[in-house]
Write an enzyme that holds these catalytic residues in place. Structure first.
Site, short mmCIF file in Angstrom:
data_model
loop_
_atom_site.label_atom_id
_atom_site.label_comp_id
_atom_site.label_asym_id
_atom_site.label_seq_id
_atom_site.Cartn_x
_atom_site.Cartn_y
_atom_site.Cartn_z
CB SER A 165 3.21 -3.52 5.11
OG SER A 165 2.11 -4.27 5.53
CG ASP A 198 5.91 -10.69 7.08
OD1 ASP A 198 4.79 -10.68 7.77
OD2 ASP A 198 6.08 -9.86 6.30
CG HIS A 235 5.34 -7.30 8.29
ND1 HIS A 235 5.23 -7.53 7.32
CD2 HIS A 235 4.64 -6.14 8.41
CE1 HIS A 235 4.33 -6.60 6.38
NE2 HIS A 235 3.92 -5.65 7.33
#
Lengths: 281, 281
Positions: free
Chosen positions: B147, B224, B259
């Protein structure tokens, strides 16, 4: 039908990590547990994992690194919390080793703590929920755990001959009636009648066990500070099992390892394979 | 000599998980990082891991399930924190996506945030500490992240041609100048001059990269929620790389994954093997 809610779901290793919340009749409060549903179809064998002091339903599923091997073996994992929560009992949140997060997997008899019945929750209510909601083969279940949860896995299995195919533990509290954690907890939950304490002590139960033969795998780190503080006492379990030919204990002292999930991560695959062998027939 | 303290050490998979604390000259505060020292002897190749928003030095080492494969491959892992901490800047703890835990791996130019220099920390001070204190081969380093840390791995490598042998990322923030997280962070750290923002944007950097050829592996879960919210924009990175034959991007959309670290756990072994191949010569 009791409330049963899915709180979260994440795909992992082709299967799913799911967290559930339900109202527990046995404990009289809402409870949460995590599960790993492997990608393999059909009725799956199930491994119950019992966590240690201060843990919740999250620790094992997040930190053990167990999901890859569980997916490969087609094992469904069920990871409950470690105590009732929010019952409003005076002092329930005062200690890290008693009360909330420290249910010791027994059924309390002291009036004040009478809703602390994790033994009945783990061996009756939770398996029933699992059978109802998941594609499991109810005849194929095993149990494992860490520290207080290692105590729990031994107590739940040895008090219920035939319920589990195999038992394993990481650094279990093996003889609680002889260690400070156990004496504190049993005094609180069970009162001063020490004869009754023996019914919740893995080593005492192992000496008296008369059920079908069962194998037990235990890993213990040599540099575990709680081993050095004589909270764990694996030698008592070893002595008890030596006198009972229905139990087959493999106790492995792992050189240099401590009490953490970094220790569990290292040896968890071997435990899953041990249980998968016992569950394969 | 700057202070450098070992805070904890646990044996895992034959190696050691160690947490360190040191005074950072670059950031002007104490910083912590975790490392995995594999059991293999001799100068080791090193993989730097950069974590995402809200994370610390603990998340990856505890939750990624990476240590078994790292031990097998002989990879030394270094996992820094995600921002300076406790600088006492007004508002530093107000947002989860800006300030503490959200350094965005850049060197801030706005006066108020001028001590937020995670880029210099990750690419200069931390590698120097690693070379001083660990048995690493300084010529063999790669970088990965999740991320915001995926953004970091791309920015640190693309701005320093030749420093890293390979780059990988899980769900990276690929085009921050076009997403809400990035616009908020870059406005705060860099001010309103949007031309300067491009120097910290992976897709902008990929389009202009003129260093030696390098391979990039990116995994992105199809479920996600931040992908759906257009915070990640992997298509921008894909487009930029398509126009630059010095970069070889493998972007894999992983069906059904989100995620979380349960996603990272699933694919981390493949990332470690990808880096080990690049680091093997």
């Amino acid at each position: 039908m009791a409330e049963f809610t899915e709180l979260s779901r994440s795909k992992s290793h082709g299967g799913s990590v799911v967290k559930y919340r339900h109202n527990s009749d046995v404990l009289g409060c809402a409870m949460q547990f995590s599960a790993f549903l492997p990608p393999a179809p059909g009725p799956r064998p199930v491994l119950f994992w019992l966590s240690g002091l201060t843990c919740t339903e999250d620790n094992f599923i997040q930190k053990a690194g167990a999901l890859k091997k569980a997916a490969e073996l087609g094992l469904l994992l069920v990871c409950p919390d470690t105590s009732p929560r929010g019952l409003g009992i005076e002092g329930e949140d005062e200690s890290w080793d008693f009360g909330t997060g420290a249910g010791f997997y027994l059924d309390a008899t002291a009036e004040k703590w009478k809703r602390y019945r994790m033994f009945s929750y783990i061996t009756k209510e939770l398996p029933e929920l699992v059978r109802t909601h998941f594609p499991v083969d109810p005849a194929r279940a095993s149990i494992s755990g860490h520290s207080m949860g290692g105590l729990g896995s031994l107590v739940c299995a040895l008090r219920n001959p035939g319920m589990f195919r195999s038992i394993s533990a990481f650094a279990p509290i093996s003889n609680p009636i002889q260690c400070p954690w156990g004496v504190k907890a049993f005094t609180g939950y069970l009162g001063d009648n020490k004869a009754a304490w023996k019914d919740w002590d893995p080593s005492e139960l192992a000496a008296k066990y008369e059920g079908p033969p069962i194998s037990i795998l235990v890993d213990q780190g040599s540099e575990d500070s709680f081993l050095h503080q004589k909270q764990l006492l694996p030698e008592a379990l070893e002595t008890a099992v030596a006198g009972n030919d229905r139990l087959n204990l493999q106790l492995r002292i792992q050189d240099g390892y401590d009490h953490s999930y970094f220790f569990i991560q290292t040896f968890i695959d071997g435990h899953l394979e041990f249980h998968a062998r016992a569950l394969s027939t």
